[in-house]
Design an enzyme around this catalytic site. Sequence first.
Site: not given
Length: 192
Positions: A68-69
Amino acid sequence: MTQLVLASTSIFRQQLLEKLQLPFVCEAPDVDETPLENESAEALVCRLAQAKAAAVARHHQQALVIGSDQVAVLDGQIIGKPLNHQNAIQQLKNSSGRSITFLTGLCLHNSATGEQQTVCEPFRVHFRTLDDAQIERYLQAEQPYQCAGSFKSEGLGISLFEKLEGDDPNSLIGLPLIRLIKLLQRQGVDVP
């Protein structure tokens, strides 16, 4: 069940994933997060979510790896973590009476098959008009210097907002659980 791995050392993402009551381990991804030239915010978070998941998947033969970012965008520009008090004051002044869009890239990587499922989840924060004293009181209370946008929505930061707009409030903290559940179901993992 296939091993579940969170490609992150973020305590916030770990706490969110714990809500699903699935056993998981965490591993830090070694990924350069520098944006590419002319890369859009959406393309950036998707690319980095995929890169983080793939980097960690190399160490696990039979795993579902979550990458995730997240970035915050104001007026088409990515705003990062303030890192100090003065930068946080400026970010909140810039956001006062306006809206910020948070884009969270999410990737579920099956290390056994190499399949990647990637989505970008938007979430919009509409700020109240804030005066200098309100900004200072908030920053003294929570010191959100490691948080993009200079607030913690899960804490007192909620007092800064007029409204929130999006499908999953967990996205704002950094891991869109509703979308993640759908991705896990496609890989045969049922929640609950």
